[in-house]
Design a protein around this motif. Structure first.
Motif, PDB file in Angstrom:
ATOM      1  N   SER A 277       7.233 -40.714  50.298  1.00  0.00           N
ATOM      2  CA  SER A 277       8.402 -41.450  51.105  1.00  0.00           C
ATOM      3  C   SER A 277       7.860 -41.530  52.432  1.00  0.00           C
ATOM      4  CB  SER A 277       9.664 -40.675  51.122  1.00  0.00           C
ATOM      5  OG  SER A 277      10.562 -41.231  51.960  1.00  0.00           O
ATOM      6  N   LEU A 278       7.455 -40.473  52.995  1.00  0.00           N
ATOM      7  CA  LEU A 278       6.908 -40.278  54.477  1.00  0.00           C
ATOM      8  C   LEU A 278       5.508 -41.225  54.525  1.00  0.00           C
ATOM      9  CD1 LEU A 278       7.142 -39.039  57.296  1.00  0.00           C
ATOM     10  CD2 LEU A 278       5.607 -37.296  56.487  1.00  0.00           C
ATOM     11  N   ARG A 279       4.715 -41.344  53.712  1.00  0.00           N
ATOM     12  CA  ARG A 279       3.739 -42.441  53.486  1.00  0.00           C
ATOM     13  C   ARG A 279       4.133 -43.765  53.799  1.00  0.00           C
ATOM     14  NH1 ARG A 279       0.030 -39.546  49.146  1.00  0.00           N
ATOM     15  NH2 ARG A 279      -0.930 -38.122  50.311  1.00  0.00           N
ATOM     16  N   LYS A 280       5.143 -43.913  52.895  1.00  0.00           N
ATOM     17  CA  LYS A 280       5.874 -45.447  53.225  1.00  0.00           C
ATOM     18  C   LYS A 280       6.307 -45.791  54.333  1.00  0.00           C
ATOM     19  CE  LYS A 280       6.817 -45.953  47.954  1.00  0.00           C
ATOM     20  NZ  LYS A 280       7.897 -45.867  47.212  1.00  0.00           N
ATOM     21  N   ASP A 281       7.260 -44.660  54.864  1.00  0.00           N
ATOM     22  CA  ASP A 281       7.544 -44.952  56.235  1.00  0.00           C
ATOM     23  C   ASP A 281       6.673 -45.267  57.360  1.00  0.00           C
ATOM     24  OD1 ASP A 281      10.189 -44.541  55.162  1.00  0.00           O
ATOM     25  OD2 ASP A 281      10.191 -42.494  55.758  1.00  0.00           O
ATOM     26  N   ILE A 282       5.534 -44.371  57.255  1.00  0.00           N
ATOM     27  CA  ILE A 282       4.498 -44.555  58.106  1.00  0.00           C
ATOM     28  C   ILE A 282       3.688 -45.953  57.976  1.00  0.00           C
ATOM     29  CG2 ILE A 282       2.183 -43.715  59.008  1.00  0.00           C
ATOM     30  CD1 ILE A 282       3.141 -40.797  58.229  1.00  0.00           C
ATOM     31  N   ASP A 283       3.564 -46.288  56.597  1.00  0.00           N
ATOM     32  CA  ASP A 283       2.983 -47.680  56.441  1.00  0.00           C
ATOM     33  C   ASP A 283       3.736 -48.864  56.804  1.00  0.00           C
ATOM     34  OD1 ASP A 283       0.804 -46.429  55.191  1.00  0.00           O
ATOM     35  OD2 ASP A 283       1.454 -46.740  53.367  1.00  0.00           O
ATOM     36  N   ALA A 284       5.287 -48.542  57.055  1.00  0.00           N
ATOM     37  CA  ALA A 284       6.046 -49.704  57.459  1.00  0.00           C
ATOM     38  C   ALA A 284       6.128 -49.813  58.983  1.00  0.00           C
ATOM     39  CB  ALA A 284       7.547 -49.210  57.043  1.00  0.00           C
ATOM     40  N   LEU A 285       5.936 -48.511  59.514  1.00  0.00           N
ATOM     41  CA  LEU A 285       5.899 -48.504  61.126  1.00  0.00           C
ATOM     42  C   LEU A 285       4.517 -49.216  61.519  1.00  0.00           C
ATOM     43  CD1 LEU A 285       7.200 -45.012  61.977  1.00  0.00           C
ATOM     44  CD2 LEU A 285       8.603 -47.317  62.420  1.00  0.00           C
ATOM     45  N   LYS A 286       3.459 -48.943  60.786  1.00  0.00           N
ATOM     46  CA  LYS A 286       2.263 -49.374  61.106  1.00  0.00           C
ATOM     47  C   LYS A 286       2.219 -51.105  60.939  1.00  0.00           C
ATOM     48  CE  LYS A 286      -0.894 -45.576  60.408  1.00  0.00           C
ATOM     49  NZ  LYS A 286      -1.924 -44.807  59.520  1.00  0.00           N
ATOM     50  N   GLY A 287       2.706 -51.398  59.747  1.00  0.00           N
ATOM     51  CA  GLY A 287       2.817 -52.598  59.330  1.00  0.00           C
ATOM     52  C   GLY A 287       3.915 -53.587  60.297  1.00  0.00           C
ATOM     53  N   ALA A 288       4.581 -52.956  61.110  1.00  0.00           N
ATOM     54  CA  ALA A 288       5.742 -53.812  61.713  1.00  0.00           C
ATOM     55  C   ALA A 288       5.035 -54.463  62.890  1.00  0.00           C
ATOM     56  CB  ALA A 288       6.570 -52.575  62.574  1.00  0.00           C
ATOM     57  N   GLY A 289       3.851 -53.903  63.291  1.00  0.00           N
ATOM     58  CA  GLY A 289       3.051 -54.866  64.398  1.00  0.00           C
ATOM     59  C   GLY A 289       2.316 -55.947  63.794  1.00  0.00           C
ATOM     60  N   ASP A 290       2.125 -55.886  62.529  1.00  0.00           N
ATOM     61  CA  ASP A 290       1.507 -56.918  61.817  1.00  0.00           C
ATOM     62  C   ASP A 290       2.079 -58.130  61.629  1.00  0.00           C
ATOM     63  OD1 ASP A 290      -0.996 -55.322  61.909  1.00  0.00           O
ATOM     64  OD2 ASP A 290      -0.331 -54.608  59.613  1.00  0.00           O
ATOM     65  N   TYR A 291       3.482 -58.018  61.887  1.00  0.00           N
ATOM     66  CA  TYR A 291       4.356 -59.199  61.565  1.00  0.00           C
ATOM     67  C   TYR A 291       4.043 -60.440  62.728  1.00  0.00           C
ATOM     68  CZ  TYR A 291       6.751 -56.695  58.049  1.00  0.00           C
ATOM     69  OH  TYR A 291       6.820 -55.718  56.737  1.00  0.00           O
ATOM     70  N   ASP A 292       3.642 -59.963  63.971  1.00  0.00           N
ATOM     71  CA  ASP A 292       3.616 -60.906  65.090  1.00  0.00           C
ATOM     72  C   ASP A 292       2.384 -61.772  64.997  1.00  0.00           C
ATOM     73  OD1 ASP A 292       2.942 -58.532  67.449  1.00  0.00           O
ATOM     74  OD2 ASP A 292       2.164 -58.696  65.448  1.00  0.00           O
ATOM     75  N   ARG A 293       1.360 -61.452  63.790  1.00  0.00           N
ATOM     76  CA  ARG A 293       0.367 -62.336  63.881  1.00  0.00           C
ATOM     77  C   ARG A 293       0.606 -63.560  62.982  1.00  0.00           C
ATOM     78  NH1 ARG A 293      -4.057 -57.614  61.086  1.00  0.00           N
ATOM     79  NH2 ARG A 293      -4.105 -56.228  62.764  1.00  0.00           N
ATOM     80  N   TYR A 294       1.482 -63.671  62.148  1.00  0.00           N
ATOM     81  CA  TYR A 294       1.891 -64.796  61.556  1.00  0.00           C
ATOM     82  C   TYR A 294       2.904 -65.705  62.118  1.00  0.00           C
ATOM     83  CZ  TYR A 294      -0.088 -61.720  57.808  1.00  0.00           C
ATOM     84  OH  TYR A 294      -1.015 -61.076  56.885  1.00  0.00           O
TER      85      TYR A 294
END
Length: 134
Positions: A117-134
């Motif tokens: 669950s913590l890994r998913k949370d960290i991945d979600a936080l890291k992935g949050a910055g990737d949304y502005d690429r699209y």
């Protein structure tokens, strides 16, 4: 002036609360991991203790089996039958202790849900910055 409700708060207020909420989430996840590790350590400890108990009883089994062989060779039937009965009881005790120990080891070796669950949370936080690429 009344406090704004959740629906009336501004975007900046919500963004300002985000670090506190993330910090609280991470703390809760870490507390959950600590609880799970404590649970697993407890069951590994119980399993190890029961296996040590089974090994201790197995020493007595060895002694009674040796006694049984000696008495069987002497062909004293009543003593032989008594020694074999004691050996059978000790075998049952050992089997029961090993069964309970294995069950506790299995409980203690289940995967940690909180770490995933913590890994998913960290991945979600890291992935949050990737949304502005699209």
């Amino acid at each position: 002036m009344p406090l704004p409700t959740n629906d009336e708060r501004s975007l900046f207020t919500l963004i300002g609360e985000l670090p506190d909420r993330v910090q609280a989430l991470v703390r809760a996840e870490i507390d959950q991991i600590k609880a799970e590790l404590s649970y697993k350590a407890k069951h590994f400890g119980i399993g190890a203790g029961l296996l040590a108990g089974a090994a201790f009883v197995a020493l007595f089994l060895l002694g009674t089996l040796i006694t049984t062989a000696i008495l069987a060779l002497a062909l004293v039937m009543p003593a032989w039958a008594a020694a074999l009965t004691v050996s059978g009881i000790l075998i049952l005790i050992i089997a029961l202790l090993v069964f309970i120990a294995v069950r506790n080891f299995k409980r203690g070796s289940e995967p940690l849900e909180s770490i995933e669950s913590l890994r998913k949370d960290i991945d979600a936080l890291k992935g949050a910055g990737d949304y502005d690429r699209y």
